[in-house]
Design an enzyme around this catalytic site. Structure first.
Site, PDB file in Angstrom:
ATOM      1  N   ASP A  59      -5.527   2.412  10.650  1.00  0.00           N
ATOM      2  CA  ASP A  59      -6.995   2.240  11.100  1.00  0.00           C
ATOM      3  C   ASP A  59      -6.953   1.950  12.529  1.00  0.00           C
ATOM      4  O   ASP A  59      -7.033   2.721  13.356  1.00  0.00           O
ATOM      5  CB  ASP A  59      -7.491   1.090  10.196  1.00  0.00           C
ATOM      6  CG  ASP A  59      -9.046   0.952  10.231  1.00  0.00           C
ATOM      7  OD1 ASP A  59      -9.653   1.694  11.139  1.00  0.00           O
ATOM      8  OD2 ASP A  59      -9.446   0.051   9.599  1.00  0.00           O
ATOM      9  N   GLY A 105       0.748  -1.213  -0.102  1.00  0.00           N
ATOM     10  CA  GLY A 105      -0.076  -0.086   0.099  1.00  0.00           C
ATOM     11  C   GLY A 105       0.763   1.388  -0.115  1.00  0.00           C
ATOM     12  O   GLY A 105       0.127   2.072  -0.507  1.00  0.00           O
TER      13      GLY A 105
HETATM   14  P1  5GP Z   1      -4.783  -1.354  11.072  1.00  0.00           P
HETATM   15  O1  5GP Z   1      -3.931  -2.614  11.342  1.00  0.00           O
HETATM   16  O2  5GP Z   1      -4.244   0.031  11.435  1.00  0.00           O
HETATM   17  O3  5GP Z   1      -6.329  -1.558  11.431  1.00  0.00           O
HETATM   18  O4  5GP Z   1      -4.974  -1.451   9.417  1.00  0.00           O
HETATM   19  C1  5GP Z   1      -3.844  -1.052   8.658  1.00  0.00           C
HETATM   20  C2  5GP Z   1      -3.798  -1.693   7.430  1.00  0.00           C
HETATM   21  O5  5GP Z   1      -4.893  -2.169   6.926  1.00  0.00           O
HETATM   22  C3  5GP Z   1      -3.151  -0.898   6.442  1.00  0.00           C
HETATM   23  O6  5GP Z   1      -1.790  -0.701   6.205  1.00  0.00           O
HETATM   24  C4  5GP Z   1      -3.790  -1.179   5.064  1.00  0.00           C
HETATM   25  O7  5GP Z   1      -3.110  -2.422   4.494  1.00  0.00           O
HETATM   26  C5  5GP Z   1      -5.101  -1.762   5.633  1.00  0.00           C
HETATM   27  N1  5GP Z   1      -6.356  -0.750   5.524  1.00  0.00           N
HETATM   28  C6  5GP Z   1      -6.981  -0.150   6.785  1.00  0.00           C
HETATM   29  N2  5GP Z   1      -7.640   0.832   6.293  1.00  0.00           N
HETATM   30  C7  5GP Z   1      -7.968   0.690   4.806  1.00  0.00           C
HETATM   31  C8  5GP Z   1      -8.497   1.498   3.796  1.00  0.00           C
HETATM   32  O8  5GP Z   1      -9.496   2.197   4.136  1.00  0.00           O
HETATM   33  N3  5GP Z   1      -8.087   1.060   2.466  1.00  0.00           N
HETATM   34  C9  5GP Z   1      -7.411   0.164   2.146  1.00  0.00           C
HETATM   35  N4  5GP Z   1      -7.079  -0.043   1.052  1.00  0.00           N
HETATM   36  N5  5GP Z   1      -6.643  -0.595   3.205  1.00  0.00           N
HETATM   37  C10 5GP Z   1      -6.790  -0.204   4.451  1.00  0.00           C
END
Ligand code: 5GP
Length: 193
Positions: A118, A59
């Site tokens: 996120d 990403g």
């Molecule tokens: P976390 O562990 O903080 O919940 O999620 C982080 C990872 O989830 C990011 O590095 C990404 O790969 C994916 N992610 C979280 N939110 C989004 C979003 O809105 N769009 C996309 N494409 N990936 C997301």
């Protein structure tokens, strides 16, 4: 701050998937402007210790590419790929290293370049894993932070934009490997968001 443009929906590239792609959250011009600012800030902060940029695939590849060119220092770059288990659009915090770094981090000034935070679970895992390798310093530059979603406190040195909690695509971010090449950051309206 998040930017939304009225009437930004529809397919930017045409085709049958147009209903999946929603309004613009951050337009390409704003992304470019903010990346220049972050690059200038990092150039100033790291002027006597060029950092090793650790970019998290996939990403962050577009962001890391643009950011590296906005930093006026002899940076080095390395990449790691991590994968959450499953194809869900919500992070479980269970992360697997698919490709590890090539470089030894001992004594290095490491700047992690992340696409989006996120829940913060992925970053928290990553930080623990990288700190165990004894870098001289470890900071994080996240392009996007979803407001109100973090379940654990995060120490983010640089943040591009705070965005609403919608699932977003474009500027490197995908859904099931698609839409990474959209120049703007957009809301994804399709299944699984
Ligand atoms: P976390 O562990 O903080 O919940 O999620 C982080 C990872 O989830 C990011 O590095 C990404 O790969 C994916 N992610 C979280 N939110 C989004 C979003 O809105 N769009 C996309 N494409 N990936 C997301």
């Amino acid at each position: 701050m998040a930017h939304r443009e009225a009437g930004g929906g529809g397919s930017p590239f045409g085709g049958s998937d147009s209903t999946e792609i929603g309004p613009i959250v951050v337009p390409a011009s704003e992304l470019a402007r903010r990346v220049r600012e972050l690059g200038a800030e990092i150039t100033e902060d790291y002027r006597d210790r060029a950092p090793l940029l650790v970019s998290v695939l996939k990403g962050a590849f577009v962001f890391a590419s643009d950011l590296s060119r906005a930093i006026r220092l002899p940076v080095e770059m390395d990449f790691m790929a991590i994968s959450s288990y499953g194809m869900a659009t919500k992070s479980s915090g269970v992360v697997r290293i698919v490709k590890d770094l090539d470089q030894d981090l001992t004594g290095r000034h490491v700047l992690v370049v992340e696409d989006i935070v996120d829940s913060g679970l992925t970053l928290s895992y990553l930080r623990r894993s990288l700190l165990a390798r004894n870098p001289a310093s470890l900071e994080v530059c996240a392009l996007l932070v979803k407001d109100g979603q973090q379940r654990i406190p995060l120490d983010l040195r640089y943040v591009g934009f705070h965005v609403p909690a919608d699932f977003v695509v474009g500027y490197g971010l995908d859904v099931q490997e698609r839409y990474r090449n959209l120049p703007d950051l957009r809301v994804f309206l399709g299944e699984g968001s």
